[in-house]
Design a protein around this motif. Structure first.
Motif, PDB file in Angstrom:
ATOM      1  N   ILE A 294       0.810  -1.521   0.221  1.00  0.00           N
ATOM      2  CA  ILE A 294       0.371  -0.520   0.195  1.00  0.00           C
ATOM      3  C   ILE A 294       1.102   0.430  -0.048  1.00  0.00           C
TER       4      ILE A 294
ATOM      5  N   ALA B  65       0.855   4.519  -2.529  1.00  0.00           N
ATOM      6  CA  ALA B  65       0.468   5.528  -2.581  1.00  0.00           C
ATOM      7  C   ALA B  65       1.473   6.080  -3.258  1.00  0.00           C
TER       8      ALA B  65
ATOM      9  N   LEU C 259       0.675   7.009  -6.919  1.00  0.00           N
ATOM     10  CA  LEU C 259      -0.234   7.927  -6.709  1.00  0.00           C
ATOM     11  C   LEU C 259       0.278   9.180  -6.197  1.00  0.00           C
TER      12      LEU C 259
ATOM     13  N   VAL D 150      -4.839   6.419   0.237  1.00  0.00           N
ATOM     14  CA  VAL D 150      -5.372   5.415  -0.328  1.00  0.00           C
ATOM     15  C   VAL D 150      -5.840   3.791   0.283  1.00  0.00           C
ATOM     16  N   SER D 151      -5.851   3.894   1.782  1.00  0.00           N
ATOM     17  CA  SER D 151      -6.614   2.711   2.835  1.00  0.00           C
ATOM     18  C   SER D 151      -8.193   2.682   2.817  1.00  0.00           C
TER      19      SER D 151
ATOM     20  N   THR E 106     -11.048  10.512  -6.507  1.00  0.00           N
ATOM     21  CA  THR E 106     -10.344   9.943  -6.343  1.00  0.00           C
ATOM     22  C   THR E 106     -10.026   8.109  -5.888  1.00  0.00           C
ATOM     23  N   ARG E 107     -11.191   8.122  -5.200  1.00  0.00           N
ATOM     24  CA  ARG E 107     -11.514   6.918  -4.913  1.00  0.00           C
ATOM     25  C   ARG E 107     -11.528   5.588  -6.370  1.00  0.00           C
TER      26      ARG E 107
ATOM     27  N   VAL F 183      -7.376   5.290  -7.475  1.00  0.00           N
ATOM     28  CA  VAL F 183      -7.028   4.212  -6.543  1.00  0.00           C
ATOM     29  C   VAL F 183      -7.129   3.055  -6.838  1.00  0.00           C
TER      30      VAL F 183
END
Length: 346
Positions: free
Chosen positions: A3, A7, A10, A17-18, A31-32, A35
Motif C-alpha cells: 500500500i 500511495a 499516486l 489510499v486505505s 480519487t477513489r 486509486v
C-alpha cells in the motif's frame, strides 16, 4: 506491491489510499476511482494477515471434508458442484472458501479442534455427520458459526441441511413393491455415518407399509464405491434364493455391482432390479441405464452458504437468522435397471 508503494505511485497519502480501498465515504469519488484503477493495473493485493488482525476477521470460511474411501472415489463428482454453489454466494461478499481435508488417520474432532485453535476461518461447514457427533458439541460450546451438511442425533440449536436419504429409500421400496418384488436387499454404508441409519430407517418403514417383513440378511454393508458394489453383488449371489431387487446408498456402487452381475450372467433390469442413489456422470453411462435420483448440488451449495452467512453477525442485515433444518429434495429418474420381478423368481 504494498500500500505504501501504491500511495507513492499516486502521490497520495497512505491513509487516503486505505480509505479509498475500503470504500470510506469521506474520499472524493474521483480519487477513489483513481486509486482503484491503479490498484487493478499494478496488481495490488491487500495484506490479508494484517487486515485480519485489525478487523478481527479472516473473511475465510472452511468446508471440512473427511478423507474416506467414499470422498476419495466420489468427492469430485459430489463436492465440486457443492463448492461452486457455496463460492457463488461467498464471491459476492468477498469471502474465500477453503477445503479442510481431515485424513483417515486423524480423529475428526481433534482435527476440528486444531482448525478452530488456529483461528484462520470465520465459520465452518461440516459434512459426514456421525450419529453422535462431538464436533457439533464442540462448535456449539465455543459459539463458532457453522452449518452441518447432514443430520445428527446430537442435540442443539444449529442449522443443518441433509439429502433425503429416508425419502429415497422409501420411494425405491414403493417402486419395487409396485413391480411385485418382495425380497428387496439394500446396500448400506460400512461406516458409522448417520446417513446410513437414515437410509435403513426409511427402508424398514417402507417395507412395513407394504406388508413386507424386514430380513436383516438383506442388509448388506459395504464401502460406497465400485469395490463395495462388487462385494454387495457377491453377497447377493451367495443367497438362496437370491433377492430380486437391490437398493444402493451410493451410485458408484452400481458400477461394481454391474461388473459382478455381468460375470455371473445376470442382467440388471431383466434378472434383478437395481435402484441407485444419485444420478451422476458415471451412472449415465451404465447399461442398462440406472434408475436413480436427481439432485441439484449447486443449489444445495447456495443454500449452505446462505445458512452459514445467517450465523455471522456481519451479515445479519442481509441474511436474517432463521432455524434451518432442511431435507433437500431428490427427484426419481426412471431408468432400465429395474422393473417387474422375473417370472422365474415368482
Amino acid at each position: 506491491m504494498s500500500i505504501r508503494d501504491l500511495a507513492r505511485h499516486l502521490d497520495i497519502s497512505i491513509g487516503t489510499v486505505s480509505r479509498a480501498l475500503n470504500g470510506k465515504a469521506d474520499v472524493n469519488p474521483e480519487t477513489r476511482e483513481r486509486v482503484l484503477e491503479a490498484a487493478k493495473q499494478l496488481g495490488y493485493v491487500p495484506n490479508q494477515s494484517g487486515r485480519s488482525l485489525r478487523q478481527g476477521t479472516t473473511n475465510t470460511i472452511g468446508f471440512m471434508i473427511e478423507s474416506t474411501i467414499e470422498t476419495v472415489d466420489n468427492g469430485g463428482s459430489f463436492f465440486m458442484p457443492v463448492f461452486e454453489g457455496v463460492q457463488s454466494v461467498f464471491r459476492r461478499h468477498h469471502l474465500d472458501l477453503v477445503a479442510l481435508l481431515c485424513g483417515t488417520d486423524e480423529d475428526p474432532a481433534s482435527y476440528l479442534n486444531r482448525v478452530v485453535a488456529r483461528r484462520f476461518v470465520d465459520g465452518l461447514i461440516i459434512s459426514a455427520t456421525a450419529r453422535s457427533d462431538p464436533r457439533i458439541d464442540f462448535l456449539l460450546e465455543r459459539k463458532i458459526p457453522f452449518v452441518a451438511l447432514g443430520r445428527s442425533a446430537t442435540k442443539g440449536d444449529y442449522p443443518w441441511i441433509d439429502l433425503d436419504f429416508e425419502g429415497v429409500a422409501s420411494q425405491a421400496v414403493q417402486r419395487l413393491a409396485g413391480f411385485g418384488h418382495r425380497r428387496i436387499a439394500i446396500g448400506t454404508p460400512a461406516s458409522d455415518i448417520n446417513l446410513g441409519y437414515l437410509f435403513l430407517d426409511g427402508y424398514r418403514r417402507a417395507l412395513a407399509d407394504h406388508g413386507i417383513a424386514f430380513d436383516p440378511e438383506l442388509v448388506l454393508p459395504a464401502n460406497g464405491n465400485e469395490e463395495g458394489g462388487y462385494q454387495v453383488a457377491c453377497a447377493l449371489l451367495a443367497q438362496n434364493p437370491m433377492p430380486t431387487a437391490i437398493i444402493l446408498v451410493n451410485e458408484n456402487m452400481a458400477i461394481g455391482l454391474y461388473r459382478r452381475l455381468h460375470e455371473a450372467g445376470i442382467q440388471p433390469g431383466r434378472d434383478i432390479a437395481v435402484i441407485g442413489f444419485r444420478e451422476s456422470t458415471q451412472s449415465r453411462f451404465l447399461s442398462p441405464t440406472l434408475t436413480c435420483f436427481r439432485i441439484s448440488l449447486r443449489d444445495l451449495g447456495i443454500k449452505l452458504a446462505e445458512a452459514l452467512l445467517a450465523t455471522l453477525p456481519a451479515f445479519a442485515s442481509q441474511y436474517p437468522r432463521e432455524k434451518v433444518a432442511l431435507i433437500w429434495p431428490m427427484e426419481l429418474v426412471p431408468g432400465e435397471s429395474d422393473g417387474p420381478m422375473p417370472s422365474s423368481a415368482a
